[in-house]
Write an enzyme that holds these catalytic residues in place. Structure first.
Site, PDB file in Angstrom:
ATOM      1  N   ASP A  32       0.846  -1.190   0.000  1.00 18.63           N
ATOM      2  CA  ASP A  32       0.000   0.000   0.000  1.00 18.63           C
ATOM      3  C   ASP A  32       0.884   1.243   0.000  1.00 18.63           C
ATOM      4  OD1 ASP A  32      -1.736   2.102   0.589  1.00 18.63           O
ATOM      5  OD2 ASP A  32      -2.769   1.022   2.198  1.00 18.63           O
ATOM      6  N   ILE A  33       0.874   1.993  -1.090  1.00 22.40           N
ATOM      7  CA  ILE A  33       1.742   3.164  -1.198  1.00 22.40           C
ATOM      8  C   ILE A  33       1.412   4.228  -0.156  1.00 22.40           C
ATOM      9  CG2 ILE A  33       0.395   4.458  -2.927  1.00 22.40           C
ATOM     10  CD1 ILE A  33       3.220   4.979  -4.295  1.00 22.40           C
ATOM     11  N   GLY A  64      -8.859   4.279  -7.668  1.00 16.10           N
ATOM     12  CA  GLY A  64      -7.566   3.613  -7.604  1.00 16.10           C
ATOM     13  C   GLY A  64      -6.584   4.264  -6.650  1.00 16.10           C
ATOM     14  N   ASP A  85      -5.057   7.107  -6.919  1.00 16.77           N
ATOM     15  CA  ASP A  85      -5.373   8.520  -6.729  1.00 16.77           C
ATOM     16  C   ASP A  85      -6.355   8.714  -5.574  1.00 16.77           C
ATOM     17  OD1 ASP A  85      -5.498  11.274  -7.216  1.00 16.77           O
ATOM     18  OD2 ASP A  85      -6.751  11.081  -8.998  1.00 16.77           O
ATOM     19  N   SER A 108      -0.434   4.442 -14.834  1.00 17.30           N
ATOM     20  CA  SER A 108      -1.270   4.170 -16.020  1.00 17.30           C
ATOM     21  C   SER A 108      -1.689   2.717 -16.195  1.00 17.30           C
ATOM     22  CB  SER A 108      -0.598   4.665 -17.313  1.00 17.30           C
ATOM     23  OG  SER A 108      -0.670   6.061 -17.406  1.00 17.30           O
ATOM     24  N   THR A 109      -1.364   1.827 -15.256  1.00 15.74           N
ATOM     25  CA  THR A 109      -1.662   0.402 -15.460  1.00 15.74           C
ATOM     26  C   THR A 109      -3.013  -0.027 -14.903  1.00 15.74           C
ATOM     27  OG1 THR A 109      -0.513  -0.260 -13.435  1.00 15.74           O
ATOM     28  CG2 THR A 109       0.781  -0.216 -15.482  1.00 15.74           C
ATOM     29  N   GLY A 110      -3.735   0.882 -14.292  1.00 17.61           N
ATOM     30  CA  GLY A 110      -5.077   0.567 -13.786  1.00 17.61           C
ATOM     31  C   GLY A 110      -6.114   0.842 -14.857  1.00 17.61           C
ATOM     32  N   TYR A 144      -6.359   3.204 -16.822  1.00 18.96           N
ATOM     33  CA  TYR A 144      -5.809   3.763 -18.060  1.00 18.96           C
ATOM     34  C   TYR A 144      -5.314   2.675 -19.010  1.00 18.96           C
ATOM     35  CZ  TYR A 144      -6.052   8.604 -16.334  1.00 18.96           C
ATOM     36  OH  TYR A 144      -6.473   9.826 -15.890  1.00 18.96           O
TER      37      TYR A 144
END
Length: 154
Positions: A12-13, A34, A36, A123-125, A127
């Site tokens: 978890d970032i 996500g 964000d 961008s891998t979610g 997007y």
């Protein structure tokens, strides 16, 4: 921490203790889903307030660019918000735009004297950027940035 070291961590970032974490933001900078949304929720209202000031000043954040805010309630001191490209098959400049996300985030960290930066998979979610291709861009760009820093310090 060893200078210019890359670590891969799954987790978890919003729990990472670093000078900055990077938010895979949307161009509005107002939070979303996500990563964000998780960063905005965990960081509290201070992040959104700074994002709103940035929007008032410059009208959001274009794809490939980056801006910095406080970390609010996060263990990270700052959040670097960058807007990744939407995947359209890789033929509309997506690799270059994604590389700009990493490069501009690192340049902003350096400009603010930050030493530790944690990135998500930009961008891998939703997007849709293929994870394997995004990882190649990320590693190549970060190593290139760190290499250019080593050359300058000699």
């Amino acid at each position: 921490m060893t200078p210019n070291r890359i670590q891969l961590i799954q987790g978890d970032i919003t729990k990472i203790t670093a000078d900055a974490i990077v938010n895979a933001a949307n161009s509005s900078l107002l939070g979303g889903g996500g990563v964000d949304g998780a960063i905005h929720r965990a960081g509290g209202p201070a992040i959104l307030e700074e994002c709103q000031r940035i929007r008032a000043r410059q009208g959001g954040c274009p794809t490939g660019e980056a801006v910095i805010t406080t970390g609010g309630n996060l263990p990270a001191k700052h959040v670097i918000h960058t807007v990744g490209p939407v995947w359209n098959g890789g033929h509309q400049g997506e690799p270059d735009l994604l590389a700009r996300c990493y490069h501009n985030s690192l340049a902003l960290a350096r400009a603010h004297g930050l030493k530790t930066v944690a990135f998500p998979n930009i961008s891998t979610g939703v997007y849709g950027y293929p994870k394997d291709q995004a990882a190649q861009v990320a590693v190549h760009t970060v190593l290139g940035f760190l290499g250019s820093m080593n050359c300058r310090s000699r």
